[in-house]
Design a protein around this motif. Structure first.
Motif, short mmCIF file in Angstrom:
data_model
loop_
_atom_site.label_atom_id
_atom_site.label_comp_id
_atom_site.label_asym_id
_atom_site.label_seq_id
_atom_site.Cartn_x
_atom_site.Cartn_y
_atom_site.Cartn_z
N GLN A 180 -13.20 -53.82 33.83
CA GLN A 180 -14.10 -53.61 32.68
C GLN A 180 -14.40 -52.12 32.51
O GLN A 180 -14.35 -51.37 33.48
N LEU B 146 -12.44 -51.97 29.73
CA LEU B 146 -11.10 -52.23 29.20
C LEU B 146 -10.26 -52.89 30.27
O LEU B 146 -10.42 -52.61 31.47
N ASP C 193 -4.47 -44.46 15.00
CA ASP C 193 -4.49 -45.92 14.87
C ASP C 193 -3.04 -46.41 14.79
O ASP C 193 -2.44 -46.47 13.71
N ARG D 23 -4.77 -57.45 16.38
CA ARG D 23 -5.52 -56.57 17.28
C ARG D 23 -6.25 -57.44 18.31
O ARG D 23 -6.87 -58.44 17.97
N ARG E 245 -8.96 -57.35 21.63
CA ARG E 245 -9.94 -56.63 22.45
C ARG E 245 -10.20 -57.47 23.68
O ARG E 245 -10.88 -58.50 23.63
N GLY E 246 -9.62 -57.06 24.77
CA GLY E 246 -9.81 -57.79 26.02
C GLY E 246 -8.74 -58.84 26.26
O GLY E 246 -7.88 -59.13 25.41
N GLU F 112 -8.64 -62.34 24.00
CA GLU F 112 -8.10 -62.10 22.66
C GLU F 112 -6.61 -61.78 22.72
O GLU F 112 -5.85 -62.15 21.82
N HIS G 73 -1.75 -55.20 19.39
CA HIS G 73 -2.32 -53.93 19.85
C HIS G 73 -3.47 -54.21 20.80
O HIS G 73 -4.38 -54.98 20.49
N VAL G 74 -3.44 -53.59 22.00
CA VAL G 74 -4.51 -53.78 22.97
C VAL G 74 -4.76 -52.46 23.69
O VAL G 74 -3.82 -51.72 24.02
N GLU G 75 -6.02 -52.14 23.91
CA GLU G 75 -6.38 -50.94 24.66
C GLU G 75 -6.55 -51.28 26.13
O GLU G 75 -7.07 -52.34 26.49
N THR G 76 -6.13 -50.35 27.00
CA THR G 76 -6.27 -50.52 28.45
C THR G 76 -6.83 -49.24 29.05
O THR G 76 -6.85 -48.18 28.42
#
Length: 639
Positions: free
Chosen positions: A397, A399, A543, A557, A559-560, A563, A582-585
């Motif tokens: 967490q 991300l 983006d 998109r 988030r987590g 998802e 698309h995912v952020e880490t």
């Protein structure tokens, strides 16, 4: 009898009639052609491809289908992906204009040749007649008039020829096909085509355009060397198999499984060889070397005889020649290429991987490593699988960690689906953590580890295997290098699922920079801070999901982790063109360690304390390197 055609028309008609055959199965050698047209090829090869398309009966595919590329390097990557998925028995051609179009293919050609994968490059060239020289995009050399920018392709091609006259075309074509179909010699093949010659007419013998089948041989091992190899393996206390890409390309996975089960010898895998055994096979130890598993590397450190099959023994595989630590270790190298078979002073079994394994199994009939050895392999593999499970569910967490992304994707992907990657930290995490269930389900390009390979290769893989879902894992840095073939995937309605792992920089090089004492310098995408003058300000407002959407892809998109799972399931169920998830880490959330080393030199003197500490660690690790030069006849357990 003769046929009057231009050089471009003769080239296309010839390629449409080339086939490969192995084990009685035939397929097209050149299944199609990617192209970007300019003045150097539009009137020659371009006109010929159009004519070939119009010659095809209504409702049928032309003999040499054409696809529009968006980037010349990307076209070559797509052809490489196609060739690898076809086990090197089929490939694609790529045609470009002279100048920047041709030189853009140099990186792709190097990747193909390093990975021993066949691609056919057809760059336009300067005028053979020189009547208009210097032409647009011609690089003039004051020393000679017979050099063009295409000569930059010579050192990265396994075969290169320039067709100055129509009469030279048949020999050039036959030479090109010979190399494309030779498992030892294959790689990038370049036929440079002067633009005036492409459009020149000539009377060709009809037999040039007859159906031609190229047999792909399976050479068998030499009898005496086979006996010596069997003796070495019988006398080994701690043998180990290292399976490389040659096991998969030669369709030797069943033979490997039967060999392992009969002898009890455990199997570790290189990047190209991952999938040689299913991940849950009782004798599968997983990846080996700097990006490997603790199970495989534990066996490697104790191995006294290592049977390398279809591997070129890169520095990652050997952990920069440190992982095989037994002072008496000997190598037996089963490889179709003598160049690789003789590495590490090994006993060279120059043969096809499948035929060599079948012969070794017969020579070792009745031999077994025993229950203790088999039990240790199962125990260490099970312990590593617990590490994998924990990495899949680390719960990082705020991300998620990259290992969680890999875990979710592995869960959603079907047994025959394909995961693709090439660069950054993901090849290491995938080699250690991906649970491969199919020999062609793992596609990581790690010979050249080329940023930008992933999306284009995913397109090529999907074209070669339309019955499989293709998942492209790409970091934000690699995505920015080369995302243009998404447009080709949209145009051709090719479904690939592209997972953009956004960590705002270069996670792999960031970690490497830190390990060598360089404090992640220049590895993050940040504004330049007005006060410090360094690139350590706020995150850039880039983006990539919006970028992908602007190229025509469907975008989801996430988030987590939850998802992400929902998005991947939705993407897998979709049809039509490409889907981007698309995912952020968190780039600092490291995965489990391989317990192995990689030789990256550290500054010998430095003012930075971090660099001095890294150098001390480097000097200590360097002492573990071995030359692997001991003759087979000397000392130890193998005399």
């Amino acid at each position: 009898m003769t046929v009057r055609l231009t050089v471009g028309q003769a080239l296309v008609r010839f390629l449409a009639q080339q086939w490969t055959e192995r084990d009685g199965e035939e397929q097209r050698l050149v299944a199609g052609c990617f192209g970007i047209f300019g003045h150097g090829n539009v009137a020659g090869v371009g006109q010929a491809l159009l004519e070939e398309e119009l010659r095809a009966p209504a409702g049928t595919a032309p003999g040499l289908p054409y696809w529009t590329g968006r980037n010349e390097q990307g076209m070559v990557h797509a052809a490489v992906g196609y060739a690898r998925m076809s086990n090197r028995l089929s490939t694609l051609a790529c045609t470009t204009s002279i100048g920047p179009g041709a030189t853009n293919m140099v990186t792709g050609a190097a990747l193909a040749t390093i990975n021993r994968l066949p691609v056919l490059l057809l760059p336009g060239d300067v005028f053979a007649t020189r009547t208009s020289s210097p032409v647009l995009q011609e690089l003039e050399s004051p020393a000679t008039y017979d050099v063009s920018v295409n000569d930059a392709l010579r050192p990265v091609s396994r075969f290169f020829d320039r067709v100055w006259r129509p009469e030279q075309l048949p020999a050039a074509l036959l030479g090109a096909m010979r190399v494309l179909t030779d498992p030892v010699e294959t790689g990038a093949v370049t036929l440079a085509l002067p633009q005036d010659v492409q459009a020149e007419a000539h009377d060709w013998p009809e037999e040039l355009f007859e159906r031609r089948v190229w047999h792909v041989a399976r050479p068998v091992p030499e009898r005496d060397l086979l006996a010596r190899a069997a003796d070495l393996l019988r006398g080994a206390r701690s043998p180990l198999v290292v399976a490389g890409g040659g096991v998969i390309y030669s369709a030797a996975t069943d033979a490997l499984r039967e060999f392992a089960e009969a002898t009890g010898i455990a199997v570790a895998e290189t990047q190209a060889g991952k999938g040689s055994l299913p991940f849950d096979h009782p004798l599968a130890l997983g990846g080996i070397g700097a990006t490997g598993t603790s199970a495989a590397n534990a066996f490697a450190r104790e191995a006294d005889v290592v049977l390398g099959i279809g591997t070129r023994w890169s520095d990652f595989t050997t952990a920069s020649r440190s992982v095989f630590a037994n002072p008496d270790v000997r190598f037996v190298n089963l490889n179709v290429a003598g160049f690789d078979a003789h590495k590490h002073a090994g006993l060279a079994l120059v043969a096809d991987a499948r035929e060599g394994l079948l012969a070794l199994a017969e020579a070792l009939a009745g031999h077994d490593t025993g229950g203790d050895y088999r039990g240790r392999a199962r125990r260490l593999a099970a312990e590593w699988d617990e590490v994998v499970e924990a990495a899949y569910h680390v719960g990082h967490q705020p991300l998620p960690a990259q290992t969680e992304v890999i875990g979710v994707l592995n869960e959603v992907a079907g047994p025959r689906d394909v995961v693709i990657n090439a660069a950054g930290s993901m090849p290491g995490d995938l080699h250690r953590l991906w649970r491969t269930r199919d020999p062609q389900g793992y596609h990581v390009e790690y010979g050249f580890s080329c940023m930008g390979y992933e999306i284009a290769a995913g397109l090529g893989v999907r074209m070669a295997a339309p019955d499989r879902d293709v998942f492209v894992l790409v970091g934000d840095g690699s995505y920015l290098m080369l995302a243009s073939e998404l447009v080709t995937a949209v145009q051709e309605r090719q479904k690939i699922v592209v997972v953009i792992v956004q960590n705002h920089g270069f996670a792999s090089i960031g970690a490497l920079s830190e390990s060598v004492g360089s404090q992640r310098f220049g590895t993050s995408y940040r504004f330049r801070d007005d006060g410090s003058g360094r690139l350590d300000g706020a995150t850039l407002p880039v983006d990539l999901a919006a970028n992908a959407e602007s190229l025509g892809a469907q975008v989801l998109r996430a988030r987590g982790v939850e998802e992400l799972r929902e998005a991947l399931v939705k993407a897998k169920e979709s049809d039509g063109g490409p889907v981007v998830v698309h995912v952020e880490t968190d780039p600092t959330a490291a995965g489990p360690d391989s317990d192995a080393w990689w030789d990256v030199p550290v500054a010998e003197v430095a003012e930075l304390a971090s660099t001095r500490a890294a150098r001390a660690a480097y000097d200590e690790a360097k002492r573990q390197q071995r030359p692997y030069l001991r003759p087979l006849e000397s000392g130890g357990t193998t005399t």
